[in-house]
Design an enzyme around this catalytic site. Sequence first.
Site, PDB file in Angstrom:
ATOM      1  N   GLU A   1       0.847  -1.192   0.000  1.00 21.83           N
ATOM      2  CA  GLU A   1       0.000   0.000   0.000  1.00 21.83           C
ATOM      3  C   GLU A   1       0.884   1.245   0.000  1.00 21.83           C
ATOM      4  OE1 GLU A   1      -2.357   2.637  -0.418  1.00 21.83           O
ATOM      5  OE2 GLU A   1      -3.526   0.813  -0.107  1.00 21.83           O
TER       6      GLU A   1
ATOM      7  N   LEU B   1      -3.599   2.817   5.097  1.00 24.74           N
ATOM      8  CA  LEU B   1      -4.271   1.524   5.134  1.00 24.74           C
ATOM      9  C   LEU B   1      -5.785   1.755   5.192  1.00 24.74           C
ATOM     10  CD1 LEU B   1      -2.119  -0.635   7.600  1.00 24.74           C
ATOM     11  CD2 LEU B   1      -2.225  -0.788   5.108  1.00 24.74           C
TER      12      LEU B   1
ATOM     13  N   GLY C   1       3.161  -0.911  -5.829  1.00 23.22           N
ATOM     14  CA  GLY C   1       3.385  -2.263  -6.319  1.00 23.22           C
ATOM     15  C   GLY C   1       3.002  -2.418  -7.782  1.00 23.22           C
TER      16      GLY C   1
ATOM     17  N   GLY D   1     -23.179  16.098 -10.941  1.00 22.71           N
ATOM     18  CA  GLY D   1     -23.414  14.666 -10.786  1.00 22.71           C
ATOM     19  C   GLY D   1     -24.206  14.373  -9.529  1.00 22.71           C
TER      20      GLY D   1
ATOM     21  N   GLY E   1     -25.146  11.164  -8.419  1.00 22.81           N
ATOM     22  CA  GLY E   1     -25.029   9.819  -7.885  1.00 22.81           C
ATOM     23  C   GLY E   1     -24.823   9.897  -6.386  1.00 22.81           C
TER      24      GLY E   1
ATOM     25  N   ALA F   1     -18.446  15.360  -9.444  1.00 27.95           N
ATOM     26  CA  ALA F   1     -18.797  14.043  -8.901  1.00 27.95           C
ATOM     27  C   ALA F   1     -19.443  13.222 -10.002  1.00 27.95           C
ATOM     28  CB  ALA F   1     -19.733  14.195  -7.713  1.00 27.95           C
TER      29      ALA F   1
ATOM     30  N   GLY G   1     -18.322  10.424 -11.410  1.00 28.63           N
ATOM     31  CA  GLY G   1     -17.950   9.017 -11.483  1.00 28.63           C
ATOM     32  C   GLY G   1     -16.496   8.784 -11.108  1.00 28.63           C
TER      33      GLY G   1
ATOM     34  N   HIS H   1     -43.483  -3.172  16.839  1.00 31.02           N
ATOM     35  CA  HIS H   1     -44.148  -1.869  16.762  1.00 31.02           C
ATOM     36  C   HIS H   1     -43.848  -1.076  18.032  1.00 31.02           C
ATOM     37  CE1 HIS H   1     -47.265   1.110  15.915  1.00 31.02           C
ATOM     38  NE2 HIS H   1     -47.655   0.968  17.178  1.00 31.02           N
TER      39      HIS H   1
END
Length: 463
Positions: free
Chosen positions: A32, A36, A113, A179, A181, A267, A269, A442
């Site tokens: 990483e 993390l 990596g 956007g 979404g 925003a 995607g 309830h």
Amino acid sequence: MDYDLVVIGSGPGGYVAAIRASQLKMKVAVIEKAELGGICLNWGCIPTKSLLKSARVFEYLNHASDYGITVGGQVKADFGAIIARSRSVADGMSKGIQFLFKKNNITHIWGFGRLSGNNSVEVEDAEGKKTSLGAKNIILATGARSKELPNLKQDGKKIIGYREAMTLSKQPASMVVVGSGAIGSEFANFYQAIGTEVTLVEFLPRLVPNEDEEVSKQLERSFKKLRMKIMTGSSVESVDTSKEKCLVTIKTPKGIETTEADIVLSAVGITTNIEGIGLEKAGVKTDEGKVTVDEYYRTSVPGLFAIGDIVHGPALAHVASAEGITCVEKMAGINVEPLDYKNVPACTYTNPEIASVGLTEAAAREAGYELKVGKFPFTASGKASASGSKDGFIKLIFDAEYGELLGAHMIGANVTEMISEIVVARKLETTAHEIIKAVHPHPTMSEAIMEAAAAAYGEVIHL
């Protein structure tokens, strides 16, 4: 081999896969280059929920008199403190991943990596030093980043993505969010709720376009109650950032409009992080910017797997985690069934919240089903009235012939906590009759699920 498994990326796909692999007695390392927990934990799912909780508390205080409470003095949103709390929550969760890695004897290797050959990974640290690791199996879990449109290039200051939206130094007086979404709607809700004047622009004809149409209409009504400006069927053509404020040109169904804003949040995607990780060198097949895998996440190269946002499927944290578990269990020789993508819930943490699973009403009719549809509004719910959260409804869609639960669509307070009942019910092939006859407590918001099922069959009591 240095390891049984090397995972590149520590998001909710990567770290979950690593922990499950360790439980299955594999020797595991995770590579990483940043925090993390990946984007979800540090820059997505978790910190945004912290921001939205602060906004909800602010709304409660501003409406305290509705609950018979008098609050002395003016209620103010301390933007800096809200941001600081959000970052603190994310930092705490990231440290939790460190603890889980130690508990499960997982090696964390800091760096970037990339695949370097058969069963080998090259790791480059911040100083450019490169080391090589051998692994029997490798999982690619490199995730995604904010997508940039050609006419909406992010500069990190006036035109920003989700990362900057979580760490602004001061609260903007006005903002255009492009956007609607989950990401766009959540940020639009947060900023509008704490006093920023938000304009939400959506290219498609309605907000949260992947949701059921009735859910979209309810969210728009709720957002307009907050005095948010909604522009659907519209697109941002250009943004002039040369002056103090952004001059935003928007193409609408009625023509071109211009508006000023301190900040433009893109925003629209996400884009997968597959560049520079050695896919071409390793001979890994891709399709439309994503890694091609089978039902157990095996790529075209033996011993190499891919999960999460970089493979086809919903780009959701819980999907990545489920894929990671399925992948390593199959790798370990366990008889595991493939993930059922038709029964994956989606949640949007606006106020009101949105949760859904399965087919929308339109999709079910298009698929040729004859339907029974039940809808129960929270205006008829005693718990919702007592809570002061009457916006929204539960909508259930059944196959008229067999009573199969084809889909569920919820909008209202805490519905993201209620959708799991439907996911389990669908997994167990539960019918409408069984939901109706399952006694719900309830007063609760969740009894609206039973009422919606009853409404589909003409048996609803409280409506």
